[in-house]
Each structure stands twice: as C-alpha cells, then as structure tokens.
Design a protein around this motif. Structure first.
Motif, PDB file in Angstrom:
ATOM      1  N   THR A 106       0.821  -1.204   0.000  1.00 19.96           N
ATOM      2  CA  THR A 106       0.000   0.000   0.000  1.00 19.96           C
ATOM      3  C   THR A 106       0.859   1.259   0.000  1.00 19.96           C
ATOM      4  O   THR A 106       0.553   2.217  -0.700  1.00 19.96           O
ATOM      5  N   PHE A 107       1.945   1.263   0.766  1.00 17.54           N
ATOM      6  CA  PHE A 107       2.781   2.465   0.848  1.00 17.54           C
ATOM      7  C   PHE A 107       3.961   2.420  -0.105  1.00 17.54           C
ATOM      8  O   PHE A 107       4.333   3.432  -0.681  1.00 17.54           O
ATOM      9  N   THR A 108       4.563   1.245  -0.300  1.00 20.60           N
ATOM     10  CA  THR A 108       5.688   1.146  -1.239  1.00 20.60           C
ATOM     11  C   THR A 108       5.191   1.103  -2.675  1.00 20.60           C
ATOM     12  O   THR A 108       5.957   1.341  -3.590  1.00 20.60           O
ATOM     13  N   ILE A 109       3.964   0.759  -2.883  1.00 19.25           N
ATOM     14  CA  ILE A 109       3.245   0.598  -4.154  1.00 19.25           C
ATOM     15  C   ILE A 109       3.687  -0.664  -4.892  1.00 19.25           C
ATOM     16  O   ILE A 109       2.857  -1.391  -5.395  1.00 19.25           O
ATOM     17  N   ILE A 110       4.989  -0.949  -4.941  1.00 20.42           N
ATOM     18  CA  ILE A 110       5.484  -2.114  -5.675  1.00 20.42           C
ATOM     19  C   ILE A 110       6.423  -2.935  -4.797  1.00 20.42           C
ATOM     20  O   ILE A 110       7.336  -2.383  -4.175  1.00 20.42           O
ATOM     21  N   GLU A 111       6.174  -4.245  -4.758  1.00 21.39           N
ATOM     22  CA  GLU A 111       7.078  -5.211  -4.120  1.00 21.39           C
ATOM     23  C   GLU A 111       7.435  -6.233  -5.194  1.00 21.39           C
ATOM     24  O   GLU A 111       6.574  -6.640  -5.974  1.00 21.39           O
ATOM     25  N   THR A 112       8.701  -6.645  -5.231  1.00 24.48           N
ATOM     26  CA  THR A 112       9.122  -7.621  -6.232  1.00 24.48           C
ATOM     27  C   THR A 112       9.550  -8.927  -5.563  1.00 24.48           C
ATOM     28  O   THR A 112      10.056  -8.927  -4.441  1.00 24.48           O
ATOM     29  N   ASP A 116       8.953 -18.510  -9.344  1.00 25.50           N
ATOM     30  CA  ASP A 116       8.781 -18.990 -10.712  1.00 25.50           C
ATOM     31  C   ASP A 116       7.286 -19.019 -11.030  1.00 25.50           C
ATOM     32  O   ASP A 116       6.577 -19.906 -10.560  1.00 25.50           O
ATOM     33  N   PRO A 117       6.780 -18.061 -11.791  1.00 31.13           N
ATOM     34  CA  PRO A 117       7.531 -16.998 -12.448  1.00 31.13           C
ATOM     35  C   PRO A 117       7.873 -15.875 -11.469  1.00 31.13           C
ATOM     36  O   PRO A 117       7.232 -15.737 -10.420  1.00 31.13           O
ATOM     37  N   PRO A 118       8.911 -15.065 -11.823  1.00 35.44           N
ATOM     38  CA  PRO A 118       9.165 -13.873 -11.008  1.00 35.44           C
ATOM     39  C   PRO A 118       7.880 -13.048 -10.944  1.00 35.44           C
ATOM     40  O   PRO A 118       7.069 -13.070 -11.875  1.00 35.44           O
ATOM     41  N   LEU A 119       7.712 -12.324  -9.844  1.00 35.77           N
ATOM     42  CA  LEU A 119       6.428 -11.681  -9.603  1.00 35.77           C
ATOM     43  C   LEU A 119       6.599 -10.257  -9.108  1.00 35.77           C
ATOM     44  O   LEU A 119       7.515  -9.966  -8.336  1.00 35.77           O
ATOM     45  N   ASP A 123       6.490  -0.744 -16.207  1.00 35.17           N
ATOM     46  CA  ASP A 123       6.857  -1.602 -17.342  1.00 35.17           C
ATOM     47  C   ASP A 123       8.214  -2.258 -17.128  1.00 35.17           C
ATOM     48  O   ASP A 123       8.412  -3.422 -17.486  1.00 35.17           O
ATOM     49  N   ASP A 124       9.154  -1.541 -16.538  1.00 36.09           N
ATOM     50  CA  ASP A 124      10.475  -2.117 -16.256  1.00 36.09           C
ATOM     51  C   ASP A 124      10.364  -3.254 -15.251  1.00 36.09           C
ATOM     52  O   ASP A 124      11.001  -4.296 -15.397  1.00 36.09           O
ATOM     53  N   TYR A 125       9.565  -3.057 -14.211  1.00 32.35           N
ATOM     54  CA  TYR A 125       9.361  -4.105 -13.212  1.00 32.35           C
ATOM     55  C   TYR A 125       8.708  -5.343 -13.821  1.00 32.35           C
ATOM     56  O   TYR A 125       9.008  -6.473 -13.450  1.00 32.35           O
ATOM     57  N   ARG A 126       7.790  -5.120 -14.754  1.00 33.30           N
ATOM     58  CA  ARG A 126       7.001  -6.214 -15.327  1.00 33.30           C
ATOM     59  C   ARG A 126       7.782  -7.075 -16.299  1.00 33.30           C
ATOM     60  O   ARG A 126       7.398  -8.220 -16.555  1.00 33.30           O
ATOM     61  N   GLU A 127       8.869  -6.560 -16.853  1.00 37.50           N
ATOM     62  CA  GLU A 127       9.613  -7.329 -17.848  1.00 37.50           C
ATOM     63  C   GLU A 127      10.105  -8.642 -17.246  1.00 37.50           C
ATOM     64  O   GLU A 127      10.796  -8.655 -16.232  1.00 37.50           O
ATOM     65  N   GLY A 128       9.702  -9.753 -17.848  1.00 41.79           N
ATOM     66  CA  GLY A 128      10.114 -11.069 -17.377  1.00 41.79           C
ATOM     67  C   GLY A 128       9.418 -11.524 -16.112  1.00 41.79           C
ATOM     68  O   GLY A 128       9.898 -12.433 -15.437  1.00 41.79           O
ATOM     69  N   ALA A 129       8.277 -10.913 -15.791  1.00 43.04           N
ATOM     70  CA  ALA A 129       7.572 -11.238 -14.545  1.00 43.04           C
ATOM     71  C   ALA A 129       6.072 -11.249 -14.776  1.00 43.04           C
ATOM     72  O   ALA A 129       5.567 -10.743 -15.780  1.00 43.04           O
ATOM     73  N   ALA A 130       5.366 -11.826 -13.822  1.00 44.48           N
ATOM     74  CA  ALA A 130       3.907 -11.723 -13.751  1.00 44.48           C
ATOM     75  C   ALA A 130       3.587 -10.590 -12.781  1.00 44.48           C
ATOM     76  O   ALA A 130       4.447 -10.179 -11.989  1.00 44.48           O
ATOM     77  N   LEU A 131       2.384 -10.074 -12.838  1.00 46.54           N
ATOM     78  CA  LEU A 131       1.972  -8.947 -12.002  1.00 46.54           C
ATOM     79  C   LEU A 131       0.687  -9.279 -11.261  1.00 46.54           C
ATOM     80  O   LEU A 131      -0.274  -9.763 -11.870  1.00 46.54           O
TER      81      LEU A 131
END
Length: 145
Positions: free
Chosen positions: A59-65, A70-73, A93-101
C-alpha cells in the motif's frame, strides 16, 4: 466464473490454483472494496509460488518484487495513485519485464483488462466469506484457475 470463498482456507486454495497457472506476462487484477480480501488473495498466490517469508502489503511502497519465484512476480497496490499516468513514473513496465503482475486496485492504474494475459478477479463480501467474480483474458482461456 464465480468462485465461493467461505473462509481463509478456500482463499488459499483459490490462490494456489491461480499460482499454478501463472505465466510471465500475466496480470492478476484484484478489485473490490476495502477489506474484500485483495491482499489476502495476493498473499495466497505468492505463498503458493514458494515465498516463505512475510508478504508485506505494498500500500505504501506501491510495488514489491519477488524475483526468486517462478515466475518472477511483481505485487503492486495502486490504491494511492491519483491518476493512471503515475504508473509510468513508477517504471511499472520495467518491473514487469520477465515477470507476472498481481495488481490491487487496477482501476487506479488505468486497468489491465485489455491485456490478453489479464485475469480479472473482483472480490465481494458474502456473509462471513467472499465471492470471486473471475473474468479471464484470452490467453487464460483453457487455464482454469
């Protein structure tokens, strides 16, 4: 498709079913009111993919990787976005490359339903449990979550 989720155990089973079908490039778009279970379902998917540590709400960081899965998320919570264009500023878009969302509050980011790899899940309160209304994008057809 409508899925009954009467308790946490059912949510975990449903999350595992989604995780078992998840591919790079897919989006699991989680919608619903506050407290509907979006983060709970996201945590169930992430755990089913093998993550054994705590899963913080983004919620606060907005994005966690989660690159080791498998697959990267990428787990994103767009609740605090004020306009869809902010996702470009975040470099999604950079985060999503090679990953699921997994996208909570996808409507705040402009939505993902137009993507063939989008599995839209709307969670609604149903008594003590939840109901999931599931709409698969074209590349999900034949992959029953």
């Amino acid at each position: 498709m409508i899925v009954d989720l009467p308790d946490i155990a059912a949510m975990e089973v449903f999350g595992a079913r989604i995780a078992g079908q998840l591919r790079v490039g897919d989006v699991v778009a989680l919608s619903g009111d506050l407290g509907a279970g979006k983060t709970t379902l996201a945590r169930a998917i992430i755990a089913a993919l093998g993550h054994r540590s705590e899963v913080p709400s983004p919620t606060f960081t907005i994005i966690e990787t989660y690159d080791a899965l498998d697959p990267p998320l990428v787990h994103a919570d767009f609740y605090r976005l004020e306009r869809p264009g902010e996702i470009e500023e975040l470099g999604l878009d950079d985060y999503r490359e090679g990953a699921a969302l997994i996208a909570e509050w996808p409507e705040n980011a402009g939505g993902f339903a137009q993507e063939p790899g989008c599995l839209s899940v709307t969670l609604e309160n149903a008594g003590e449990g939840r109901t999931a209304i599931v709409l698969p994008g074209s590349s999900w057809l034949g992959r029953e979550p």
